[in-house]
Design a protein around this motif. Structure first.
Motif, short mmCIF file in Angstrom:
data_model
loop_
_atom_site.label_atom_id
_atom_site.label_comp_id
_atom_site.label_asym_id
_atom_site.label_seq_id
_atom_site.Cartn_x
_atom_site.Cartn_y
_atom_site.Cartn_z
N GLY A 185 -15.43 1.35 1.23
CA GLY A 185 -16.36 2.15 0.44
C GLY A 185 -15.72 2.97 -0.65
N GLN A 186 -16.12 4.27 -0.71
CA GLN A 186 -15.75 5.11 -1.83
C GLN A 186 -14.80 6.23 -1.41
OE1 GLN A 186 -19.07 7.28 -3.45
NE2 GLN A 186 -19.88 7.86 -1.45
N LEU A 187 -14.08 6.71 -2.40
CA LEU A 187 -13.24 7.90 -2.26
C LEU A 187 -13.82 8.96 -3.17
CD1 LEU A 187 -10.65 9.43 -1.36
CD2 LEU A 187 -9.47 8.33 -3.28
N VAL A 188 -14.16 10.13 -2.60
CA VAL A 188 -14.78 11.22 -3.35
C VAL A 188 -13.80 12.39 -3.40
CG1 VAL A 188 -16.73 12.80 -3.53
CG2 VAL A 188 -17.07 10.48 -2.65
N LEU A 189 -13.49 12.86 -4.62
CA LEU A 189 -12.49 13.91 -4.81
C LEU A 189 -13.11 15.10 -5.55
CD1 LEU A 189 -9.60 11.58 -6.06
CD2 LEU A 189 -9.95 12.43 -3.73
N ASP A 190 -12.57 16.29 -5.29
CA ASP A 190 -13.04 17.50 -5.96
C ASP A 190 -11.92 18.54 -5.97
OD1 ASP A 190 -14.27 19.74 -6.95
OD2 ASP A 190 -15.90 19.78 -5.50
N THR A 191 -11.19 18.59 -7.08
CA THR A 191 -10.14 19.59 -7.27
C THR A 191 -9.13 19.52 -6.12
OG1 THR A 191 -11.90 20.98 -8.23
CG2 THR A 191 -9.74 21.99 -7.94
N ASN A 192 -8.49 18.38 -6.00
CA ASN A 192 -7.56 18.12 -4.90
C ASN A 192 -6.17 17.77 -5.42
OD1 ASN A 192 -10.31 16.20 -4.10
ND2 ASN A 192 -9.94 18.12 -3.02
N HIS A 193 -5.18 17.87 -4.53
CA HIS A 193 -3.84 17.37 -4.78
C HIS A 193 -3.50 16.41 -3.65
CE1 HIS A 193 -3.65 20.79 -7.53
NE2 HIS A 193 -2.58 20.25 -8.07
N ILE A 194 -3.13 15.19 -4.02
CA ILE A 194 -2.73 14.18 -3.04
C ILE A 194 -1.35 13.70 -3.44
CG2 ILE A 194 -3.29 11.99 -1.95
CD1 ILE A 194 -6.19 12.43 -2.82
N THR A 195 -0.37 13.91 -2.57
CA THR A 195 1.01 13.53 -2.85
C THR A 195 1.46 12.51 -1.82
OG1 THR A 195 1.51 15.71 -3.76
CG2 THR A 195 3.38 14.34 -3.15
N SER A 196 1.77 11.30 -2.28
CA SER A 196 2.23 10.25 -1.37
C SER A 196 3.63 10.57 -0.87
CB SER A 196 2.26 8.90 -2.11
OG SER A 196 2.98 7.94 -1.38
N PRO A 197 3.91 10.26 0.41
CA PRO A 197 5.28 10.47 0.91
C PRO A 197 6.30 9.60 0.18
CG PRO A 197 3.75 10.12 2.72
CD PRO A 197 3.01 9.77 1.48
N GLY A 198 5.85 8.48 -0.40
CA GLY A 198 6.77 7.61 -1.13
C GLY A 198 7.79 6.96 -0.21
N THR B 222 0.83 -1.21 0.00
CA THR B 222 0.00 0.00 0.00
C THR B 222 0.86 1.26 0.00
OG1 THR B 222 -1.57 -1.26 1.34
CG2 THR B 222 -2.01 1.07 1.09
N ALA B 223 2.10 1.15 0.44
CA ALA B 223 3.01 2.30 0.45
C ALA B 223 3.29 2.81 -0.95
CB ALA B 223 4.32 1.92 1.14
N ASN B 224 3.04 2.00 -1.98
CA ASN B 224 3.26 2.44 -3.36
C ASN B 224 2.12 3.30 -3.89
OD1 ASN B 224 5.66 0.89 -3.48
ND2 ASN B 224 4.48 -0.94 -4.01
N PHE B 225 1.06 3.46 -3.11
CA PHE B 225 -0.14 4.14 -3.58
C PHE B 225 -0.35 5.46 -2.83
CE2 PHE B 225 -0.66 -0.19 -4.77
CZ PHE B 225 -1.47 -0.21 -5.89
N ALA B 226 -0.99 6.41 -3.54
CA ALA B 226 -1.47 7.63 -2.89
C ALA B 226 -2.92 7.49 -2.49
CB ALA B 226 -1.29 8.83 -3.81
N VAL B 227 -3.70 6.74 -3.29
CA VAL B 227 -5.11 6.51 -2.98
C VAL B 227 -5.46 5.05 -3.24
CG1 VAL B 227 -5.76 8.89 -3.52
CG2 VAL B 227 -5.95 7.14 -5.28
N VAL B 228 -6.29 4.50 -2.35
CA VAL B 228 -6.85 3.16 -2.50
C VAL B 228 -8.29 3.23 -2.01
CG1 VAL B 228 -6.78 0.76 -1.70
CG2 VAL B 228 -4.65 1.95 -2.23
N ALA B 229 -9.19 2.54 -2.70
CA ALA B 229 -10.59 2.49 -2.27
C ALA B 229 -11.16 1.11 -2.56
CB ALA B 229 -11.42 3.56 -2.95
#
Length: 410
Positions: A233-246, A53-60
């Motif tokens: 469940g669901q992930l709902v997005l609206d004009t966002n920036h999500i940056t994983s720490p990597g 999961t560390a390879n991902f920024a979002v999971v749903a």
């Protein structure tokens, strides 16, 4: 601090710091510290293992829905659902209902369970986190709210861990913020949420959200360094920036973007410059909303540039996405608004929007067919077409004004 002991349990190191002077600690941090006999003890948590999961920024689990120019830096995963709508820009891979997404989902379940079962250091009766400065530890709350700024103080330890065990909902107010200081890292901040998490408009969040049911990021909410991970469940997005720490062995970075002409005319060359302090490697992708304007390497000065003549009349949301390097994590700049309009005069058109003198065009096309240059920028079919369109619009406007004055056409 009287004693600092360490022990290994199930392959993990749990550090226990024996603290004297509990009254001073409570006065400065607001912690409710457990006791061992007559001696207060603060049992610092162990970071839950994220696995793949560390390879991902979002999971749903069921769906990922998006509105607006959302940017996700790192991979996107969905399982068992298969519906990703709204076309978020993913600077990474998309794994939808495949084996990679299934493994990430299984690893998320493990991390969620570990985070939930950590023994708490403090039970916070007040759900409001805004205005607090907290030291590393495991915090348990029935519900969590954030209005204003929450500061997480790593106390000089880059491996410090913060775990928030939220029984039901996590809700942030508009313009709220999570700030890290003194070595605290978003890599080791975990928000285990028993139902749903909602980040209010323009929230600037940090850390890994592990929610059982849903996560919603309202308009302009950003996860500066962290992840949005939904078990069921669901992930709902609206004009966002999500940056994983990597890779958390690397230091955090910050990216800014500027324009050579924040207010320009169609066809005018505009140079965008991204600055990443301390960087000397990696690349930056410049985005107009979700559309790439180009990618450029970061030089020794920590800067990358791209020049574009393709921006149409209107307002454009420009961001710069830094991929990271061997020593720095990736990051995304705040939004820069670039305003473009059509030329309003022949002079403005021929001077590239500056209103000054027309630079000389010297020399015929080269043998390779390159166009002569004006002021150091080539006239291409795209720029000529844009310029002619702007000229036509300007002439129409002049004709309309003259018609209103004289009552007759030119």
């Amino acid at each position: 601090m009287a004693t600092d002991t360490r022990r290994t349990q199930a392959g993990s190191v749990r550090r226990r710091i024996i603290l004297a002077g509990a009254g001073a600690l409570i006065a400065t941090t607001g912690l409710t510290v457990g006791t061992l006999g007559a001696t207060p003890v603060l049992a610092l948590g162990v970071a839950p293992p994220l696995g793949t999961t560390a390879n991902f920024a979002v999971v749903a689990g069921q769906t990922i829905t998006n509105t607006g120019p959302t940017v996700i830096v790192s991979d996107l995963g969905l399982h068992p659902g298969s519906a990703v709508t709204g076309a978020p820009a993913v600077v990474g891979a998309e794994h939808v209902a495949d084996g990679v997404a299934l493994q990430a989902k299984n690893d998320l379940v493990t991390a969620y369970t570990v985070a939930k079962n950590e023994p708490p250091d403090s039970t916070l009766s007040n759900p409001e986190l805004g205005g607090l400065t907290l030291v590393p530890g495991v915090y348990r709350l029935a519900t969590a709210g954030l209005t204003g700024t929450l500061t997480l103080d790593g106390k000089g330890d880059p491996n410090s861990v913060f775990i928030f065990q939220v029984g039901s909902t996590l809700i942030t107010g508009s313009d709220s913020r999570v700030r890290v200081i003194n070595g605290a890292s978003a890599c080791n901040i975990f928000w285990q949420v028993g139902s749903s998490a909602t980040l209010g408009t323009r929230t600037n969040f940090q850390g890994n959200i592990l929610a059982l049911t849903d996560i919603t990021l309202t308009t302009g909410a950003n996860i500066q360094n962290g992840r949005a991970l939904v078990r069921n469940g669901q992930l709902v997005l609206d004009t966002n920036h999500i940056t994983s720490p990597g890779d958390c062995s690397r230091a955090a970075s910050s990216t800014g973007v500027t324009s050579s002409a924040p207010s320009s005319v169609t066809g005018q060359p505009v140079t965008l410059t991204a600055t990443v302090p301390g960087a000397s490697g990696g690349t930056v992708t410049f985005l107009n909303g979700t559309t790439s304007l180009g990618t450029s390497p970061v030089g020794g000065t920590g800067q990358a540039t791209v020049t574009t003549t393709t921006l149409t009349a209107g307002s454009h949301s420009i961001t710069a996405v830094y991929t990271g390097s061997s020593s720095l994590l990736g990051s995304t700049s705040p939004v820069l608004i670039q305003t473009v309009r059509a030329p309003t005069s022949v002079s403005e058109l021929t001077s590239g929007g500056t209103g000054g003198n027309v630079p000389a065009i010297s020399g015929p096309p080269s043998a390779g067919g390159a166009a002569p240059q004006r002021g150091g920028s080539p006239w291409t079919p795209a720029t000529i077409a844009a310029a002619l369109a702007g000229l036509a619009a300007a002439l129409v406007a002049v004709n309309r004004r003259r018609t209103r004055r004289t009552g007759r056409q030119m």
